[in-house]
Design a protein around this motif. Structure first.
Motif, PDB file in Angstrom:
ATOM      1  N   PRO A  35       0.789  -1.232   0.000  1.00 11.19           N
ATOM      2  CA  PRO A  35       0.000   0.000   0.000  1.00 11.19           C
ATOM      3  C   PRO A  35       0.822   1.283   0.000  1.00 11.19           C
ATOM      4  O   PRO A  35       0.340   2.322  -0.473  1.00 11.19           O
ATOM      5  N   GLU A  36       2.049   1.246   0.518  1.00 14.01           N
ATOM      6  CA  GLU A  36       2.864   2.469   0.531  1.00 14.01           C
ATOM      7  C   GLU A  36       3.149   3.002  -0.864  1.00 14.01           C
ATOM      8  O   GLU A  36       3.477   4.178  -1.029  1.00 14.01           O
ATOM      9  N   PHE A  37       3.037   2.163  -1.882  1.00 16.10           N
ATOM     10  CA  PHE A  37       3.307   2.590  -3.255  1.00 16.10           C
ATOM     11  C   PHE A  37       2.030   2.914  -4.026  1.00 16.10           C
ATOM     12  O   PHE A  37       2.091   3.145  -5.232  1.00 16.10           O
ATOM     13  N   GLN A  38       0.892   2.932  -3.360  1.00 11.68           N
ATOM     14  CA  GLN A  38      -0.392   2.979  -4.049  1.00 11.68           C
ATOM     15  C   GLN A  38      -1.122   4.309  -3.878  1.00 11.68           C
ATOM     16  O   GLN A  38      -0.911   5.049  -2.920  1.00 11.68           O
ATOM     17  N   VAL A  39      -2.016   4.538  -4.835  1.00 12.03           N
ATOM     18  CA  VAL A  39      -3.026   5.576  -4.713  1.00 12.03           C
ATOM     19  C   VAL A  39      -4.343   4.956  -5.166  1.00 12.03           C
ATOM     20  O   VAL A  39      -4.370   4.066  -6.014  1.00 12.03           O
ATOM     21  N   ARG A  40      -5.451   5.421  -4.573  1.00 12.42           N
ATOM     22  CA  ARG A  40      -6.769   4.852  -4.871  1.00 12.42           C
ATOM     23  C   ARG A  40      -7.724   5.970  -5.261  1.00 12.42           C
ATOM     24  O   ARG A  40      -7.780   7.016  -4.598  1.00 12.42           O
ATOM     25  N   LEU A  41      -8.445   5.753  -6.337  1.00 12.85           N
ATOM     26  CA  LEU A  41      -9.401   6.746  -6.835  1.00 12.85           C
ATOM     27  C   LEU A  41     -10.823   6.248  -6.660  1.00 12.85           C
ATOM     28  O   LEU A  41     -11.162   5.150  -7.111  1.00 12.85           O
ATOM     29  N   ARG A  42     -11.650   7.075  -6.021  1.00 15.84           N
ATOM     30  CA  ARG A  42     -13.087   6.830  -6.023  1.00 15.84           C
ATOM     31  C   ARG A  42     -13.680   7.638  -7.172  1.00 15.84           C
ATOM     32  O   ARG A  42     -13.614   8.863  -7.193  1.00 15.84           O
ATOM     33  N   TRP A  43     -14.232   6.925  -8.122  1.00 17.15           N
ATOM     34  CA  TRP A  43     -14.727   7.550  -9.335  1.00 17.15           C
ATOM     35  C   TRP A  43     -16.020   8.320  -9.099  1.00 17.15           C
ATOM     36  O   TRP A  43     -16.807   7.978  -8.221  1.00 17.15           O
ATOM     37  N   ALA A  44     -16.226   9.328  -9.919  1.00 18.60           N
ATOM     38  CA  ALA A  44     -17.515   9.997 -10.079  1.00 18.60           C
ATOM     39  C   ALA A  44     -17.706  10.195 -11.572  1.00 18.60           C
ATOM     40  O   ALA A  44     -16.733  10.201 -12.342  1.00 18.60           O
ATOM     41  N   LYS A  45     -18.930  10.342 -11.995  1.00 15.96           N
ATOM     42  CA  LYS A  45     -19.192  10.566 -13.410  1.00 15.96           C
ATOM     43  C   LYS A  45     -18.391  11.769 -13.898  1.00 15.96           C
ATOM     44  O   LYS A  45     -18.284  12.779 -13.208  1.00 15.96           O
ATOM     45  N   ASN A  46     -17.811  11.624 -15.088  1.00 14.78           N
ATOM     46  CA  ASN A  46     -17.011  12.673 -15.736  1.00 14.78           C
ATOM     47  C   ASN A  46     -15.645  12.882 -15.092  1.00 14.78           C
ATOM     48  O   ASN A  46     -14.975  13.888 -15.365  1.00 14.78           O
ATOM     49  N   THR A  47     -15.215  11.930 -14.265  1.00 14.36           N
ATOM     50  CA  THR A  47     -13.823  11.930 -13.824  1.00 14.36           C
ATOM     51  C   THR A  47     -12.967  11.261 -14.899  1.00 14.36           C
ATOM     52  O   THR A  47     -13.377  10.269 -15.508  1.00 14.36           O
ATOM     53  N   ILE A  48     -11.796  11.810 -15.120  1.00 13.34           N
ATOM     54  CA  ILE A  48     -10.830  11.226 -16.056  1.00 13.34           C
ATOM     55  C   ILE A  48      -9.540  10.949 -15.305  1.00 13.34           C
ATOM     56  O   ILE A  48      -9.065  11.788 -14.530  1.00 13.34           O
ATOM     57  N   ALA A  49      -8.981   9.764 -15.531  1.00 17.79           N
ATOM     58  CA  ALA A  49      -7.666   9.410 -14.991  1.00 17.79           C
ATOM     59  C   ALA A  49      -6.741   9.125 -16.159  1.00 17.79           C
ATOM     60  O   ALA A  49      -7.098   8.414 -17.095  1.00 17.79           O
ATOM     61  N   MET A  50      -5.551   9.697 -16.085  1.00 17.29           N
ATOM     62  CA  MET A  50      -4.513   9.422 -17.081  1.00 17.29           C
ATOM     63  C   MET A  50      -3.297   8.896 -16.354  1.00 17.29           C
ATOM     64  O   MET A  50      -2.878   9.473 -15.342  1.00 17.29           O
TER      65      MET A  50
END
Length: 309
Positions: free
Chosen positions: A258-273
């Motif tokens: 987990p120390e190397f991680q990031v977590r995204l909670r999505w919402a509509k119209n979110t973009i991840a690159m």
């Protein structure tokens, strides 16, 4: 008094601080002046605000975004109500767009360079294994841009792991062991599961097994990253099967801390690159039978180069 002996089960992965950095220690770090950048974790993942991806981006803004991607590996853009064509136009600013040869297996969109990942009560999410995309290609993707079209009320997060920071904190002995190694990557044990042996054989000339360095060097920064993953890496060349499997398992478990991680909670119209060269991702499959629809466009990459060139 002698120091206590470290239990064998902790020797490969001792507990305590894991202080990998997000860039090389001697890298010049400059502020971002053309948009707001808010880190989401200490080493990977940053939220960008003040940029509309549907508009024209100046060369200066694009240059800052490139620098941010190299530094943070994953960029998040919220409230981007854009059309598929605008999604494609933004992706094209980063390079040529990739056509996924197995798009009919992982998704369907009707467009050659857009993969629509629609999951619901009839099709559960199965991307919940840590991986870099298409490492079985001779030149795996440089980056991917994922847009949330429809998301469940809860669940369906995505995680990314920084494989450069994971390399940083390895022991010198382990780095010396793996720096010159090469691994075999293949698609047949994943995408090929839904194919007959005849279909696999027919595709082999077009998509042969690819060999890549276990430690890849990112050309823009000189950063060393681990470049093996559970889905597509078959074995390390020059090792017997058990030795290869043991070393790969050690690296997988290490990268996925987990120390190397990031977590995204999505919402509509979110973009991840994300920079597919420098991080792995994992799509959490905890929302079945609810509906989750994403659209992904990937940017063509180059052939991985190892420590020894």
């Amino acid at each position: 008094m002698s120091a206590p002996t470290v239990p064998a089960r902790f020797r490969n992965m001792p507990p305590g601080p894991l202080l990998g950095d997000r860039v090389l220690a001697d890298a010049q770090r400059q502020p971002y002046t053309l948009f707001e950048l808010a880190p989401v974790s200490p080493i990977i993942g940053a939220e960008i605000s003040g940029v509309r991806l549907s508009g024209e981006l100046s060369p200066e803004v694009l240059a800052e975004l490139r620098r941010a991607l190299l530094e943070w590996k994953v960029l998040f853009f919220r409230d981007q109500d854009i059309r598929r064509e605008e999604h494609r136009d933004f992706a094209a600013l980063w390079g040529g767009l990739e056509q996924h040869p197995f798009a009919n297996i992982i998704g369907d969109s009707g467009d050659v360079d857009v993969v629509a990942l629609a999951k619901d009560a009839t099709k559960a999410g199965v991307e919940n294994l840590w991986h870099n995309d298409v490492t079985w290609r001779v030149a795996p993707s440089f980056a991917a841009i994922l847009r949330a079209v429809e998301v469940p009320a809860l669940g369906g997060d995505t995680l990314w792991a920084d494989t450069g920071a994971a390399y940083d904190v390895l022991s010198d002995e382990m780095k010396e062991k793996i720096d010159g190694l090469v691994a075999e990557h293949d698609w047949a044990s994943s995408f090929g599961l839904s194919m007959s042996q005849e279909q696999i054989a027919a595709l082999r000339p077009q998509f042969p097994v690819a060999n890549h360095p276990v430690v890849r060097v990112i050309p823009e920064t000189g950063r060393r990253v681990l470049f093996v993953n559970r889905v597509f890496t078959e074995r390390i060349l020059g090792m017997d099967e058990s030795e290869s499997a043991e070393l790969l398992e050690t690296l997988y478990r290490h990268m996925n801390r987990p120390e190397f991680q990031v977590r995204l909670r999505w919402a509509k119209n979110t973009i991840a690159m994300w920079d597919n060269r420098a991080c792995q991702h994992y799509a959490v499959s905890d929302y079945f039978p609810n509906r989750r629809v994403m659209e992904r466009i990937s940017v063509i990459g180059d052939r991985p180069v190892g420590v020894q060139g």
